[in-house]
Write a protein that holds these residues in place. Structure first.
Motif, PDB file in Angstrom:
ATOM      1  N   LEU A   1       0.870  -1.168   0.000  1.00  0.00           N
ATOM      2  CA  LEU A   1       0.000   0.000   0.000  1.00  0.00           C
ATOM      3  C   LEU A   1       0.913   1.226   0.000  1.00  0.00           C
ATOM      4  N   THR A   2       0.661   2.143  -0.911  1.00  0.00           N
ATOM      5  CA  THR A   2       1.437   3.380  -0.875  1.00  0.00           C
ATOM      6  C   THR A   2       0.536   4.517  -0.411  1.00  0.00           C
ATOM      7  N   VAL A   3       1.133   5.440   0.326  1.00  0.00           N
ATOM      8  CA  VAL A   3       0.418   6.648   0.742  1.00  0.00           C
ATOM      9  C   VAL A   3       1.123   7.807   0.058  1.00  0.00           C
ATOM     10  N   GLU A   4       0.400   8.475  -0.815  1.00  0.00           N
ATOM     11  CA  GLU A   4       1.019   9.538  -1.594  1.00  0.00           C
ATOM     12  C   GLU A   4       0.800  10.883  -0.912  1.00  0.00           C
TER      13      GLU A   4
ATOM     14  N   ILE B   1       0.936  -4.123   4.531  1.00  0.00           N
ATOM     15  CA  ILE B   1      -0.070  -4.300   5.583  1.00  0.00           C
ATOM     16  C   ILE B   1      -0.964  -5.481   5.215  1.00  0.00           C
ATOM     17  N   PRO B   2      -1.630  -6.047   6.194  1.00  0.00           N
ATOM     18  CA  PRO B   2      -2.487  -7.210   5.910  1.00  0.00           C
ATOM     19  C   PRO B   2      -3.562  -6.861   4.874  1.00  0.00           C
ATOM     20  N   GLU B   3      -3.867  -7.803   4.041  1.00  0.00           N
ATOM     21  CA  GLU B   3      -4.935  -7.609   3.058  1.00  0.00           C
ATOM     22  C   GLU B   3      -6.212  -7.188   3.776  1.00  0.00           C
ATOM     23  N   GLY B   4      -6.975  -6.316   3.142  1.00  0.00           N
ATOM     24  CA  GLY B   4      -8.224  -5.902   3.757  1.00  0.00           C
ATOM     25  C   GLY B   4      -8.650  -4.539   3.250  1.00  0.00           C
ATOM     26  N   GLU B   5      -9.840  -4.141   3.690  1.00  0.00           N
ATOM     27  CA  GLU B   5     -10.359  -2.828   3.336  1.00  0.00           C
ATOM     28  C   GLU B   5     -10.183  -1.921   4.556  1.00  0.00           C
ATOM     29  N   TYR B   6      -9.690  -0.722   4.341  1.00  0.00           N
ATOM     30  CA  TYR B   6      -9.334   0.155   5.468  1.00  0.00           C
ATOM     31  C   TYR B   6     -10.152   1.436   5.433  1.00  0.00           C
TER      32      TYR B   6
ATOM     33  N   GLN C   1     -15.077   8.541   2.829  1.00  0.00           N
ATOM     34  CA  GLN C   1     -15.815   9.479   1.981  1.00  0.00           C
ATOM     35  C   GLN C   1     -15.308   9.501   0.542  1.00  0.00           C
ATOM     36  N   ARG C   2     -14.003   9.226   0.378  1.00  0.00           N
ATOM     37  CA  ARG C   2     -13.434   9.382  -0.958  1.00  0.00           C
ATOM     38  C   ARG C   2     -12.762   8.104  -1.451  1.00  0.00           C
ATOM     39  N   GLY C   3     -13.248   6.986  -0.951  1.00  0.00           N
ATOM     40  CA  GLY C   3     -12.766   5.703  -1.463  1.00  0.00           C
ATOM     41  C   GLY C   3     -11.868   4.968  -0.496  1.00  0.00           C
ATOM     42  N   THR C   4     -12.385   3.855   0.024  1.00  0.00           N
ATOM     43  CA  THR C   4     -11.561   3.069   0.951  1.00  0.00           C
ATOM     44  C   THR C   4     -10.543   2.253   0.156  1.00  0.00           C
ATOM     45  N   PRO C   5      -9.339   2.147   0.674  1.00  0.00           N
ATOM     46  CA  PRO C   5      -8.353   1.293   0.016  1.00  0.00           C
ATOM     47  C   PRO C   5      -8.660  -0.183   0.273  1.00  0.00           C
ATOM     48  N   LYS C   6      -8.588  -0.953  -0.801  1.00  0.00           N
ATOM     49  CA  LYS C   6      -8.779  -2.408  -0.678  1.00  0.00           C
ATOM     50  C   LYS C   6      -7.448  -3.041  -1.003  1.00  0.00           C
ATOM     51  N   VAL C   7      -6.774  -3.406   0.052  1.00  0.00           N
ATOM     52  CA  VAL C   7      -5.383  -3.857  -0.080  1.00  0.00           C
ATOM     53  C   VAL C   7      -5.375  -5.359  -0.339  1.00  0.00           C
ATOM     54  N   LYS C   8      -4.743  -5.741  -1.432  1.00  0.00           N
ATOM     55  CA  LYS C   8      -4.722  -7.159  -1.786  1.00  0.00           C
ATOM     56  C   LYS C   8      -3.427  -7.470  -2.531  1.00  0.00           C
ATOM     57  N   ALA C   9      -2.919  -8.644  -2.264  1.00  0.00           N
ATOM     58  CA  ALA C   9      -1.667  -9.045  -2.911  1.00  0.00           C
ATOM     59  C   ALA C   9      -1.834  -9.067  -4.420  1.00  0.00           C
TER      60      ALA C   9
ATOM     61  N   GLY D   1      -4.349  20.130   9.839  1.00  0.00           N
ATOM     62  CA  GLY D   1      -5.318  20.563   8.838  1.00  0.00           C
ATOM     63  C   GLY D   1      -4.776  20.662   7.427  1.00  0.00           C
ATOM     64  N   ILE D   2      -3.480  20.533   7.254  1.00  0.00           N
ATOM     65  CA  ILE D   2      -2.946  20.632   5.888  1.00  0.00           C
ATOM     66  C   ILE D   2      -3.175  19.335   5.110  1.00  0.00           C
ATOM     67  N   PHE D   3      -3.472  18.240   5.842  1.00  0.00           N
ATOM     68  CA  PHE D   3      -3.618  16.933   5.183  1.00  0.00           C
ATOM     69  C   PHE D   3      -5.086  16.632   4.877  1.00  0.00           C
ATOM     70  N   SER D   4      -5.390  16.203   3.655  1.00  0.00           N
ATOM     71  CA  SER D   4      -6.739  15.741   3.307  1.00  0.00           C
ATOM     72  C   SER D   4      -6.626  14.499   2.429  1.00  0.00           C
ATOM     73  N   HIS D   5      -7.646  13.674   2.517  1.00  0.00           N
ATOM     74  CA  HIS D   5      -7.712  12.517   1.631  1.00  0.00           C
ATOM     75  C   HIS D   5      -8.381  12.947   0.334  1.00  0.00           C
ATOM     76  N   ALA D   6      -7.705  12.798  -0.792  1.00  0.00           N
ATOM     77  CA  ALA D   6      -8.272  13.200  -2.085  1.00  0.00           C
ATOM     78  C   ALA D   6      -9.025  12.041  -2.723  1.00  0.00           C
ATOM     79  N   HIS D   7      -8.374  10.922  -2.881  1.00  0.00           N
ATOM     80  CA  HIS D   7      -9.012   9.746  -3.449  1.00  0.00           C
ATOM     81  C   HIS D   7      -8.110   8.532  -3.225  1.00  0.00           C
ATOM     82  N   THR D   8      -8.612   7.387  -3.663  1.00  0.00           N
ATOM     83  CA  THR D   8      -7.839   6.144  -3.523  1.00  0.00           C
ATOM     84  C   THR D   8      -7.776   5.452  -4.868  1.00  0.00           C
ATOM     85  N   HIS D   9      -6.613   4.969  -5.207  1.00  0.00           N
ATOM     86  CA  HIS D   9      -6.473   4.134  -6.407  1.00  0.00           C
ATOM     87  C   HIS D   9      -6.472   2.684  -5.959  1.00  0.00           C
ATOM     88  N   ASN D  10      -7.514   1.974  -6.365  1.00  0.00           N
ATOM     89  CA  ASN D  10      -7.565   0.560  -6.012  1.00  0.00           C
ATOM     90  C   ASN D  10      -7.187  -0.305  -7.200  1.00  0.00           C
TER      91      ASN D  10
END
Lengths: 342, 268
Positions: free
Chosen positions: B34-37, B110-115, B206-214, B259-268
């Motif tokens: 999982l990458t966090v950009e 991280i373990p596979e799953g939706e976060y 709100q803007r897309g949960t990450p679904k982490v999978k191998a 407050g400078i950090f916001s979640h924009a979207h998730t690439h699954n």
């Protein structure tokens, strides 16, 4: 008969070997003086070895640590002055730029819990980064210094000997300097000999001075290191620079104008005195404590007793105190050949 | 005939992709990437160092940015089932440097799953701040001027958590128009001092949960708006505070920083 001869010859050989060993002064590593407490330095992370100590010693004296190859640690920490900068109220670093504080002696740092006059550095291993990167001291970056060491012909083999790694990591560089610094132990003053009952006594005037010292000075300048490692405002008049000391580190207004209680060991070699080197003699310091203390913010309560500022010291008491303080000078330390420039 | 095969294949592909989306099966025993950009921006624009034009803060101050660096550390991820996964400390320190794209996307296993949430510290925790120099490797190396060496106060042992430098016409100080915000202080070791560490927790629902999978790449895209340094819980005016380093005002700025950090979207 034959057997007896053999034994005698063997004994003789052992004796010879022992003598030889004594002459060679084998490297013993860090040895705690018997009248000192346990050190604060974490030797478990940095065991002092001969190769590591010698490398640290070489680095300490090498101006390669400064931006233009002119300033070494020893420029402002001179061995014959107990590694202080005699005659300089504040020190001049690269391009003769002036600092704002008096260069402190390097001695018994293995027992120190913080470094610098304001105690801003809490780990001896991290200490050298400050002068190396300070604009008025060595004015360089750690990366530049390490690169110069890496491309030198001398240092990679020395790091290999000391740490089994010739790549010269920042960690090994700092650990080597620490190994040299913790070996700068001053424990052979007359005071130490008296305390360790090595057959020497204080003279009557020294003895009288010692009693006065215990009564008037020892609450901060605690034996046997002659500091309690605390930060105190001793009532110095505030200078134009308005150096607020410990406050600059903690941002706690109760710490304004507090500075570290310095050790009094080797006081005869470390003139001038105070964080800004404003006093040039011990007598001046004692006169200040007698009649110069000012009620500035956070003045320590020990300097403001029963409506009197400072500590009363009569002329006769001053003579006695000075006589005692001279017993803290350690001529063996300032002349130690193992600590001078290699 | 050929057309039919193509249509058939298309259908299979469609079906496969539908299946993936609608019923992901995770194996929590398997770890996946999982990458966090960290995408540094200035309001509605992408942040550019030494930009030609000024960026405008909410307070009406104009700024150009010459340096932006910050530590993010101690990451943890909250699964939709409520369980928390914390990244092992030794791989949890990341220095984000604007202008060095290799630092923008720290990768985690991280373990596979939706976060549903991500948490991290802005800064370096007090424990790591007081550790032996041999533990200060990689981004924490205080002897590496490209990394920790530029984010460390040698005279007041401790990491700088957030460094923002630039110029502003609103500044009229001794240093010309430049401003420097160096926010650090972890609470002190030998005496207590300010603790400017701030925990950031972002809701990802709100803007897309990450679904982490191998076998696939998942990316949480965060934006980091430097202009919000100056507003949020407190209004920070450059005319009044152009140099904020180890001083009491640093706490005011630190309060704005989550407050400078916001979640924009998730690439699954």
């Amino acid at each position: 008969m034959y057997k007896k001869q053999t034994v005698i010859i063997l004994l003789f050989l052992v004796g010879l070997y022992a003598c030889k060993k004594g002459l060679d002064n084998p490297f013993l590593g860090f040895q705690k003086p018997s009248n000192f407490p346990e050190p604060a330095y974490r030797f478990s992370t940095n065991e002092v070895t001969k190769a590591g100590f010698e490398l640290g010693r070489k680095l300490f004296y090498d101006p390669i640590l400064s931006h233009n190859n002119t300033i070494s640690c020893a420029s402002c920490h001179i061995s014959y002055a107990a590694f202080s900068h005699p005659g300089h109220n504040v020190s001049h670093g690269i391009h003769d730029r002036l600092g704002t504080r008096n260069s402190p002696p390097i001695m018994n740092l293995a027992w120190s819990t913080s470094f610098m006059w304001d105690g801003g550095i809490f780990d001896l291993d991290l200490q050298p980064i400050a002068p190396i990167t300070n604009h008025v001291e060595m004015d360089d970056t750690m990366a530049n210094v390490l690169n110069r060491l890496r491309i030198s012909s001398v240092y990679p083999p020395l790091f290999e000997q000391a740490f089994g790694d010739r790549t010269i990591s920042g960690t090994h560089f700092l650990k080597a300097l620490s190994q040299f610094m913790v070996m700068c132990i001053s424990s052979h003053s007359k005071y130490d000999s008296v305390m360790r009952k090595e057959g020497i006594q204080f003279s009557p005037i020294e003895e009288a001075g010692y009693a006065l010292f215990q009564q008037k000075c020892a609450s901060c300048h605690q034996e046997p290191l002659f500091t309690n490692h605390a930060f105190v405002n001793n009532g110095l008049p505030i200078s134009a620079l308005n150096d607020q000391g410990r406050y600059g580190i903690t941002l706690d207004s109760n710490h304004r104008y507090q500075f570290k209680v310095p050790s009094l060991r080797n006081i005869g070699y470390t003139t001038p005195y105070m964080h800004d080197g404003r006093f040039s003699s011990v007598e001046q310091v004692l006169d200040f404590y007698n009649s110069g203390v000012q009620k500035t913010p956070n003045l320590a309560s020990s300097f403001n007793q029963n409506g009197r500022l400072g500590i009363s010291i009569s002329a006769a008491e001053k003579t006695k105190l000075v006589a005692f303080l001279k017993t803290l000078d350690d001529v063996y330390f300032v002349r130690d050949k193992t600590l001078v420039e290699p | 005939m050929q057309r039919m095969i193509v249509s058939f294949l298309f259908l299979i592909v469609l079906f496969a992709s539908c299946k993936k989306d609608s019923a992901p099966s995770f194996n929590a025993a398997v770890k996946a990437a999982l990458t966090v950009e960290f995408d540094n921006i200035a309001g509605s624009e992408d942040l550019k160092l030494n930009n030609v034009f000024y960026y405008l803060t909410a307070n009406g101050d104009s700024i150009k940015v010459s340096k932006l660096k910050y530590y993010v550390s101690n990451f943890s991820f909250t699964n939709v089932d409520g369980s928390l996964y914390t990244i092992p400390q030794d791989s949890s320190y990341h220095l984000i440097i604007e202008g060095d794209s290799s630092t923008y996307e720290p990768e985690f296993n991280i373990p596979e799953g939706e976060y549903k949430a991500v948490s991290f510290l802005l800064g370096v925790d007090s424990l790591r701040n007081t550790q032996d120099v041999s533990k200060r490797t990689g981004d924490l190396d205080v002897t590496d001027s490209a990394k920790g060496g530029d984010m460390y106060w040698s005279w007041n042992s401790g990491y700088i958590f957030y460094k923002l430098e630039g110029i502003s016409p609103q500044v009229a100080g001794m240093m010309g128009k430049s401003f420097m915000y160096h926010i650090g202080l972890f609470g002190g070791k030998t005496s207590p001092t300010l603790n400017n560490l701030r925990k950031v927790t972002l809701d990802l629902t709100q803007r897309g949960t990450p679904k982490v999978k191998a076998g696939k790449e998942t990316n949480i895209h965060l934006t980091v708006d430097v202009l919000k340094t100056f507003s949020g819980t407190a209004t920070v005016k450059l005319a009044d505070n152009s140099m904020v380093m180890a001083n009491p005002y640093s706490a005011t700025v630190a309060n704005n920083l989550p407050g400078i950090f916001s979640h924009a979207h998730t690439h699954n």
